[in-house]
Structures are given as C-alpha cells and as structure tokens.
Design an enzyme around this catalytic site. Sequence first.
Site, short mmCIF file in Angstrom:
data_model
loop_
_atom_site.label_atom_id
_atom_site.label_comp_id
_atom_site.label_asym_id
_atom_site.label_seq_id
_atom_site.Cartn_x
_atom_site.Cartn_y
_atom_site.Cartn_z
CE LYS A 159 4.10 5.87 -44.46
NZ LYS A 159 4.22 4.95 -43.42
CG ASN A 160 1.62 4.07 -41.03
OD1 ASN A 160 2.14 4.04 -42.15
ND2 ASN A 160 2.28 4.40 -39.94
CB CYS A 179 14.56 0.26 -43.34
SG CYS A 179 13.55 0.71 -41.94
NE ARG A 192 10.17 -1.25 -39.91
CZ ARG A 192 9.46 -0.29 -40.51
NH1 ARG A 192 10.07 0.62 -41.20
NH2 ARG A 192 8.17 -0.27 -40.40
CG ASP A 211 5.46 6.08 -37.05
OD1 ASP A 211 6.55 5.50 -36.89
OD2 ASP A 211 4.50 5.55 -37.65
CB VAL A 232 8.83 1.10 -31.10
CG1 VAL A 232 8.19 0.28 -32.22
CG2 VAL A 232 7.80 1.46 -30.04
NE ARG A 278 8.14 5.13 -47.37
CZ ARG A 278 8.30 4.68 -46.12
NH1 ARG A 278 9.39 4.91 -45.46
NH2 ARG A 278 7.36 3.96 -45.54
C1 LIG Z 1 3.07 0.92 -42.70
C2 LIG Z 1 2.97 1.01 -41.23
O1 LIG Z 1 1.89 0.87 -40.65
N1 LIG Z 1 4.10 1.29 -40.56
C3 LIG Z 1 4.06 1.45 -39.14
C4 LIG Z 1 4.12 0.08 -38.49
O2 LIG Z 1 5.29 -0.58 -38.97
P1 LIG Z 1 5.47 -2.16 -38.72
O3 LIG Z 1 4.17 -2.82 -38.86
O4 LIG Z 1 6.59 -2.58 -39.61
O5 LIG Z 1 5.96 -2.16 -37.22
P2 LIG Z 1 5.76 -3.29 -36.14
O6 LIG Z 1 4.69 -2.90 -35.19
O7 LIG Z 1 5.64 -4.59 -36.85
O8 LIG Z 1 7.17 -3.26 -35.40
C5 LIG Z 1 7.28 -2.98 -34.02
C6 LIG Z 1 8.46 -3.72 -33.43
O9 LIG Z 1 8.22 -5.11 -33.54
C7 LIG Z 1 9.33 -5.76 -34.13
N2 LIG Z 1 8.83 -6.90 -34.93
C8 LIG Z 1 7.84 -6.70 -35.83
C9 LIG Z 1 7.35 -7.73 -36.59
C10 LIG Z 1 7.90 -9.01 -36.41
O10 LIG Z 1 7.52 -9.99 -37.06
N3 LIG Z 1 8.90 -9.18 -35.50
C11 LIG Z 1 9.38 -8.15 -34.74
O11 LIG Z 1 10.29 -8.34 -33.92
C12 LIG Z 1 9.97 -4.68 -35.01
O12 LIG Z 1 11.31 -4.96 -35.29
C13 LIG Z 1 9.79 -3.46 -34.15
O13 LIG Z 1 10.82 -3.39 -33.20
O14 LIG Z 1 4.15 0.23 -37.07
C14 LIG Z 1 5.31 0.93 -36.59
C15 LIG Z 1 5.23 0.93 -35.08
O15 LIG Z 1 4.19 1.70 -34.62
C16 LIG Z 1 5.34 2.33 -37.19
O16 LIG Z 1 6.54 2.95 -36.80
C17 LIG Z 1 5.24 2.29 -38.69
O17 LIG Z 1 5.05 3.59 -39.19
C1 LIG Z 2 8.21 4.16 -40.20
C2 LIG Z 2 7.16 4.57 -40.92
O1 LIG Z 2 6.63 3.93 -41.98
P1 LIG Z 2 7.04 2.52 -42.62
O2 LIG Z 2 6.66 1.45 -41.67
O3 LIG Z 2 6.20 2.46 -43.84
O4 LIG Z 2 8.52 2.57 -42.89
C3 LIG Z 2 6.44 5.83 -40.57
O5 LIG Z 2 5.33 6.03 -41.11
O6 LIG Z 2 6.97 6.65 -39.80
#
Ligand SMILES: CC(=O)N[C@H]1[C@@H](OP(=O)(O)OP(=O)(O)OC[C@H]2O[C@@H](n3ccc(=O)[nH]c3=O)[C@H](O)[C@@H]2O)O[C@H](CO)[C@@H](O)[C@@H]1O
Ligand SMILES: C=C(OP(=O)(O)O)C(=O)O
Length: 434
Positions: free
Chosen positions: A22-23, A117, A122, A306, A328, A398
């Site tokens: 998915k990711n 969320c 996030r 995850d 995280v 999802r």
């Molecule tokens: C669709 C997808 O691929 N989702 C994955 C992706 O989410 P996603 O890409 O949203 O997660 P991020 O790696 O961006 O987030 C990691 C951490 O960085 C922080 N952060 C992120 C962006 C930003 O601009 N600023 C900031 O502070 C977030 O709040 C969080 O604490 O990676 C996460 C971390 O492995 C996984 O749990 C999710 O399943």
């Molecule tokens: C947190 C997850 O996904 P998303 O970033 O799409 O919410 C996940 O796949 O566990």
Amino acid sequence: MEKIIVRGGRQLKGSVKVEGAKNAVLPVIAASIVASRGKSVIHNVPALADVYTINEVLRSMNAEVNFSDGTITVDAAKPMTTEAPFEYVRKMRASVLVLGPLLARFGHAKVALPGGCAIGSRPIDQHLKGFEAMGAKVQVGNGYVELRTKGRLQGAKIYLDVPSVGATENIIMAAALAEGTTILENCAKEPEIVDLANYLNKMGAKIVGAGTETIRIEGVEELVGAEHTMIGDRIEAGTFMVAAAITKGDVLIEGVEMEHVSALAAKMEEMGVSIKEKANGIHVIGPEKLTATDVKTLPHPGFPTDMQSQMMALMLCAEGTSIITETVFENRFMHVEEFRRMNANIKIEGRSVIMEGPTNLQGAEVAATDLRAGAALILAGLISDGYTRVTELKHLDRGYVNFHGKLAMLGAEIERVNDEVFEEAAAAVEETTY
Ligand SMILES: CC(=O)N[C@H]1[C@@H](OP(=O)(O)OP(=O)(O)OC[C@H]2O[C@@H](n3ccc(=O)[nH]c3=O)[C@H](O)[C@@H]2O)O[C@H](CO)[C@@H](O)[C@@H]1O
Ligand SMILES: C=C(OP(=O)(O)O)C(=O)O
C-alpha cells in the site's frame, strides 16, 4: 454494523501470499501524474480502499485511470486540473502526495490540508520547505495549501529536519522535473522510497541514492509513462508473521523480501520465534513460550511504527515485562484501551507502554482505532478465550485485502458479518406469519 468475529484457539498453518505494498503504490500512482505522454502500467496493485481513493483523486483531475485484476493503467497526458479537495484528503492523508507531481508538471497545486489523525498531528512542513527551496510560492489558508511556480522548479539542496517518508517522496517527484540538481539530505530510507525512485527512473528520471540518507536528483525536461511491478507489502507480511507466532503456528509468508522485514524478524527471534528465509517465502514457527523483549519504533531500517500495535499483541503473550517506545508518532497508543478491554495489563508512561505478561486474553467487543490497530486486535482475538468482535472495519480496509479470509485459509475461526443484514433478516422472520 460490519464486524469481524474471531474465536480464539486455532493454530495457524499453511501459506499466505501478501499483496503489493500500500505505502509504495500510493506514491507510485501519484507519480504517474508527471508523465506528459505515454501510459503507465502498474502491476501487483492491492485492491484497497486507499487505492480506490487515490484513483478517484487522479480521475477528478482528468487523468484516465483503469484498475482491474491487480493492474492499474494511468493516462495523464491530457491537461489536468490541479486541485485535490478535502473530501479525498479527509479519507486518506496520502492524497497530499499529488502536490509534488502537480507542481512540477503544471506549476500549480492546491490540496486540502490533511490535519491530524488518530495516530498524531502529522504536519507537512517538511514537504513545503522542500518545495519552497525549489522556488515555489506556498500559500496556506482556508484549510488549503496552494503552491505556485513561474517556469520550472529549480534544483536545490534540501535538508529534512525529520526523515519524513511523505516529504522525501513529494520532493523527489517534484525534483525529477526541476531544472538542475537537487540534493536531499537526511531523507527517509524506506523500501517504498526505493520502489518510487525505481519507477520514476523507468519514466526517464535521474535519481540516485534512494534507500540511503542522501538522494541526488538531476532534473529532466520530460517524463513518460512506464511499466512497473510493486514490491510486496512488508507490513502485511509482518502482520502474518505475528499471526503465525501468536498462535504457535507454522506459516510460510510469500511475496515479500526478507530484507524488508529484518528489524521485525530480529525482535521476534529474540522472543523465541523461528524465522527462516526460504526460496519461496519466509517460514515462521511460533514457540511454546514467548520471551519478553523491548521495542523502540524508528524510521527505517529501525522497527516500523506500522508494526507497533501488532507487536504489542504478541508481547502481551510473552512471559515477563515488555516495553514498547513509540518515537515516530506522538499518539499511536489508541489501541491500548481496546487491549485493556481484552484483559491486558498495560500501563502508558509518556511515549512508552509497559506490559506484564503472559496475559490471559479474553474475547470482547473492540473497535479498530486505526488500520494497524484493527489488525492487532484481530491478532489478539486469535488466542483469546471466547469471541472477539472487531468493529470500525473501514480502517482495516484501508490497508488489508481480505484479511479475515486469508486468516481463515490458515485455519482461523473467523468471519466477517454485517449485523444490519442479520437484524433485517431476523425482523423479516419475526414478521412472517405461518
Ligand atoms: C502512505 C504512507 O506511506 N504512510 C506511511 C508514512 O506516512 P507519512 O509519510 O505521513 O509519515 P512521515 O514519515 O512523514 O512522518 C514521520 C514523522 O515525521 C513527522 N513529520 C512529517 C512530515 C513533516 O512535514 N513534518 C513532520 O514533522 C510526522 O509528524 C511524524 O512524526 O510513513 C509513516 C512512518 O513510517 C508510516 O507510519 C505510514 O504508514
Ligand atoms: C499509518 C498508516 O498509513 P497512513 O499514512 O496512510 O495513515 C499505515 O499504513 O499504518
């Protein structure tokens, strides 16, 4: 209301094949926007709610998207609109991944801000910092973020404050069409980043270093549609590894790279689980007794957040004190309350949870608070006394295709039911006069 009902006590045995990740597929579908000619053909695509949502996002912007038998074709060659409204972003945060491709190809992108969320706040500040460094004007207002650039984006040197997966993906998609070279430092190293870079390179991009902490992208003038097969889902695989271990089962998990689950495998081995790489998959055998251990979630190659809730289910069954520290996401412990309903002895202290095991888990009515929590509660249900009923399945859908069906194939006593259908049927029987 739809529910998954599981009765504990069955050992799982057999083999199970995981879906495409998915990711990995969500950014790849978003990336197909950058192709100004040619169709993209993407194989091994899971039939997940999130995939249908990203397809809708692209269609709403005038791309042609077809999805059947695990293959998606995307034709984004026609002029597209450049806005993703809240109705999509609300369903799925990964909708923000269209920002980079739209901005790079059309010079404009407008997407609803995702907001927080169930697992944390996030923010997307690191995505925006990257776009700004490449010359985009960023405007935030009325719940939307809007990006504009005059002419092409400009390559830049960007350092991420946190190795964000989404920011890394958005920035490499944008930089692929920028003028000049972008160097992205302290970026995410997840396997999904490597898969995205491989796909973009097939489209004509020049990206090196994906999977390390520095990625170098030499921008090109045009990208074209390409054919790509998605990597297997390491989180779905990990979930079945836990299912095998928690039931003292014996399961072969097919369709995933051992390297992608190595942090999880190492921790499960510490707990006494046998995990062997075979030519056709990963062979997992659960021990009679699980040993307590400690886990800290970290960006890849650390232990994945995850898998945190599924690992919690396993650790509840281990002898002794186990600790999970979530670094995280700041709020990814909503499932603790639900585990307590199943008789778990868990304390939350700051960003850690402390568990005393082994727990005599008891079946209960519980709600999936997010998609991995949903899977974790079902895993706990596999070894609980009596029946566990898991609701809020929209979260599970999802991220998992036919989760209950796959567990049933491995021998679990599990079914997915719709109470309303039963209630309607029961009412109809009552109304019938004989
Ligand atoms: C669709 C997808 O691929 N989702 C994955 C992706 O989410 P996603 O890409 O949203 O997660 P991020 O790696 O961006 O987030 C990691 C951490 O960085 C922080 N952060 C992120 C962006 C930003 O601009 N600023 C900031 O502070 C977030 O709040 C969080 O604490 O990676 C996460 C971390 O492995 C996984 O749990 C999710 O399943
Ligand atoms: C947190 C997850 O996904 P998303 O970033 O799409 O919410 C996940 O796949 O566990």
